[in-house]
Motif scaffolding. Structure first.
Motif, PDB file in Angstrom:
ATOM      1  N   ASP A   1       3.789   7.908   0.016  1.00 43.91           N
ATOM      2  CA  ASP A   1       2.822   6.966  -0.252  1.00 43.91           C
ATOM      3  C   ASP A   1       1.950   7.421  -1.451  1.00 43.91           C
ATOM      4  O   ASP A   1       1.049   6.647  -2.162  1.00 43.91           O
ATOM      5  CB  ASP A   1       1.791   6.699   1.076  1.00 43.91           C
ATOM      6  N   SER A   2       1.703   8.776  -1.614  1.00 47.14           N
ATOM      7  CA  SER A   2       0.809   9.227  -2.539  1.00 47.14           C
ATOM      8  C   SER A   2       1.382   9.955  -3.675  1.00 47.14           C
ATOM      9  O   SER A   2       0.838  10.429  -4.778  1.00 47.14           O
ATOM     10  CB  SER A   2      -0.030  10.130  -1.964  1.00 47.14           C
TER      11      SER A   2
ATOM     12  N   ASP B   1      10.670   6.175   6.110  1.00 50.12           N
ATOM     13  CA  ASP B   1      10.481   5.033   6.823  1.00 50.12           C
ATOM     14  C   ASP B   1       9.079   4.737   6.984  1.00 50.12           C
ATOM     15  O   ASP B   1       8.298   5.304   7.704  1.00 50.12           O
ATOM     16  CB  ASP B   1      11.271   5.053   8.313  1.00 50.12           C
ATOM     17  N   PRO B   2       8.370   3.984   6.239  1.00 47.63           N
ATOM     18  CA  PRO B   2       6.796   3.653   6.099  1.00 47.63           C
ATOM     19  C   PRO B   2       6.715   3.182   7.612  1.00 47.63           C
ATOM     20  O   PRO B   2       7.377   2.260   8.249  1.00 47.63           O
ATOM     21  CB  PRO B   2       6.509   2.552   5.124  1.00 47.63           C
ATOM     22  N   PRO B   3       5.621   3.468   8.244  1.00 47.61           N
ATOM     23  CA  PRO B   3       5.258   2.928   9.675  1.00 47.61           C
ATOM     24  C   PRO B   3       4.726   1.326   9.269  1.00 47.61           C
ATOM     25  O   PRO B   3       4.359   1.014   8.316  1.00 47.61           O
ATOM     26  CB  PRO B   3       3.830   3.675   9.951  1.00 47.61           C
TER      27      PRO B   3
ATOM     28  N   MET C   1      14.055   3.651   3.374  1.00 44.24           N
ATOM     29  CA  MET C   1      13.744   3.499   1.841  1.00 44.24           C
ATOM     30  C   MET C   1      14.260   4.751   1.332  1.00 44.24           C
ATOM     31  O   MET C   1      14.269   5.777   2.050  1.00 44.24           O
ATOM     32  CB  MET C   1      12.353   3.232   1.766  1.00 44.24           C
ATOM     33  N   LYS C   2      14.319   4.818   0.145  1.00 49.88           N
ATOM     34  CA  LYS C   2      14.563   6.077  -0.546  1.00 49.88           C
ATOM     35  C   LYS C   2      14.085   5.866  -1.858  1.00 49.88           C
ATOM     36  O   LYS C   2      13.813   4.916  -2.589  1.00 49.88           O
ATOM     37  CB  LYS C   2      16.309   5.959  -0.850  1.00 49.88           C
ATOM     38  N   GLY C   3      13.744   7.123  -2.641  1.00 52.81           N
ATOM     39  CA  GLY C   3      12.720   7.382  -3.753  1.00 52.81           C
ATOM     40  C   GLY C   3      13.303   8.590  -4.545  1.00 52.81           C
ATOM     41  O   GLY C   3      13.571   9.467  -3.903  1.00 52.81           O
TER      42      GLY C   3
END
Length: 446
Positions: free
Chosen positions: A78-79, A234-236, A1-3
């Motif tokens: 995430d935060s 890459d979120p777990p 993912m990219k943000g």
């Protein structure tokens, strides 16, 4: 993912340079401007995030590459909010041992975050530029984009500023003057005192924010944060379990937690509630697990001991099979005596103040047997910093740090209690083991 996450790392040349004071002043100033800002702290310290929460009124977490490893970017994402400020720890390049590993520089490098360093300018003029040259060039990918001078007058700052760009090649983003005593954060053996203990914190922050507004280039800093490149992460992949109720001890005596651990349990399906061993008569009756974090129970030992109802309720919960997870201060509370005061008595040790650090630093724990938070052979990373020791520290884990090893942690299928604060992003399988054991204990009690 990219943000796209506007982000800025504010670190320092060394510990004690004033970066936490300036960091909190900037947070308050940004909040006053209506910014949707999140705060983070490099490294294992849980006290500075408590200040961040007190200032911005939102959660603040830790970014520790030793704990989070490959998930560091995902933990940050995430935060993250519209603007993200990251506070460094110690000096910018100070990491594990005498390396830059797991330093603020290392975190900034992994997150591709531009860095601004706070430097103590007392007693310097042109020499401070020479020092800054070293920070700029010590690593080719230093990411250092500028500096804030602390403890200098406006006159000194203006004088230095005239020669700064020519001599240093990095931008000055402002300065902070020498602060009066009433605006200084005091310290205790674990660092700063907790935010809850600072008198007139709100008034202090407003005064500090006003100084920041007058002396720091806040527009320049926000523009620098906006220049950070898109971040790949890459979120777990986490398991999702049936709901359990985790009751977390949270008051003046128990306030040290890694928010990432609590968030991880929630992502897996847990419902969290909070109770006070100081004030409440008992933990929540519906609790499927009790979690006692660290803090300063030694400062409240008499009051904790006087709350016999709570102590008896904790023992009764353990006797009927409710799992208990306890770290550092929580471990002290579960034992029989703390400085001669009766505690919960789930464990049988006596804890006393050694008046010096007993252990301090990162630690890796290997489970010697199956227990509440790990299967045999599993490894977890954590951090220890405590002045107290216990007559019975447990032997369920082997701890390794700085070339030494020792046995620690009292643990079985429904308990894990020791001095180390563990971070479950260092081994997500251990988080799943903890959750599954809580589920199994819940079924056995029915």
């Amino acid at each position: 993912m990219k943000g796209d996450f506007p982000r800025l790392l504010l670190s320092g040349t060394n510990s004690g340079c004033g970066k936490t004071t300036i960091f909190c002043a900037l947070l308050q100033a940004l909040k006053d401007r209506g910014e949707n800002v999140a705060a983070f702290k490099c490294g294992p310290d849980y006290i500075d995030p408590m200040f961040h929460r007190a200032v911005i009124g939102a959660e603040s977490g830790n970014l520790d590459s030793y704990f989070c490893g490959e998930y560091l970017s995902a933990v940050f994402a995430d935060s993250a909010r519209d603007l993200n400020l990251i506070e460094g720890a110690m000096g910018y390049y100070d990491g594990l041992g005498f390396t830059d590993e797991h330093s603020a520089y290392d975190v900034g490098r992994r997150l591709h975050a531009p860095a601004v360093l706070v430097a103590d300018g007392r007693g310097s003029s042109l020499s401070i530029a020479a020092q800054m040259q070293g920070f700029l060039r010590f690593r080719k990918d230093s990411n250092v984009r500028g500096f804030i001078l602390n403890r200098v007058s406006r006159g000194v700052y203006e004088g230095i500023k005239k020669i700064w760009n020519e001599e240093c090649g990095a931008k000055l983003y402002g300065y902070f003057p020498v602060l009066p005593e009433e605006l200084a954060f005091k310290s205790r053996h674990l660092g700063l005192v907790t935010a809850a203990e600072v008198e007139n914190l709100r008034e202090m922050q407003m005064k500090l924010a006003k100084i920041a507004q007058d002396s720091v280039d806040i527009e320049g800093l926000t523009a620098l944060a906006a220049s950070a490149p898109a971040l790949e992460y890459d979120p777990p992949v986490l398991p999702r379990f049936p709901k359990i109720h985790i009751a977390v001890a949270k008051d003046a005596a128990f306030c040290f937690y890694y928010s990432e651990n609590l968030g991880l349990f929630e992502k897996m399906g847990a419902e969290l509630s909070f109770f006070s061993p100081l004030e409440d008569a008992a933990p929540p009756a519906e609790a499927d697990c009790l979690y006692f974090g660290g803090g300063y129970p030694e400062l409240y030992a008499e009051k904790l001991s006087a709350n016999a109802s709570m102590r008896e309720s904790v023992r009764a919960a353990h006797a009927r099979g409710v799992p208990i997870f306890a770290e550092c201060g929580g471990f002290l509370y579960l034992n029989r005596l703390l400085d001669g005061y009766a505690m919960a008595g789930v464990l049988h040790g006596e804890s006393v103040n050694k008046h010096k650090p007993v252990r301090f630093g990162y630690v890796e724990l290997e489970a010697n047997e199956d227990c509440l938070i790990a299967k045999k052979g599993a490894r977890l990373r954590g951090h220890e910093f405590h002045y107290y020791d216990c007559t019975e520290n447990g032997e369920a884990f082997t701890a390794r740090r700085k070339g030494s090893e020792y046995r620690c942690t009292a643990a079985a299928k429904t308990i894990a209690a020791g001095f180390a604060h563990v971070h479950f992003y260092s081994n997500l399988e251990c988080a799943a083991t903890f959750y599954e054991n809580c589920l199994e204990a819940k079924k056995c009690r029915k």
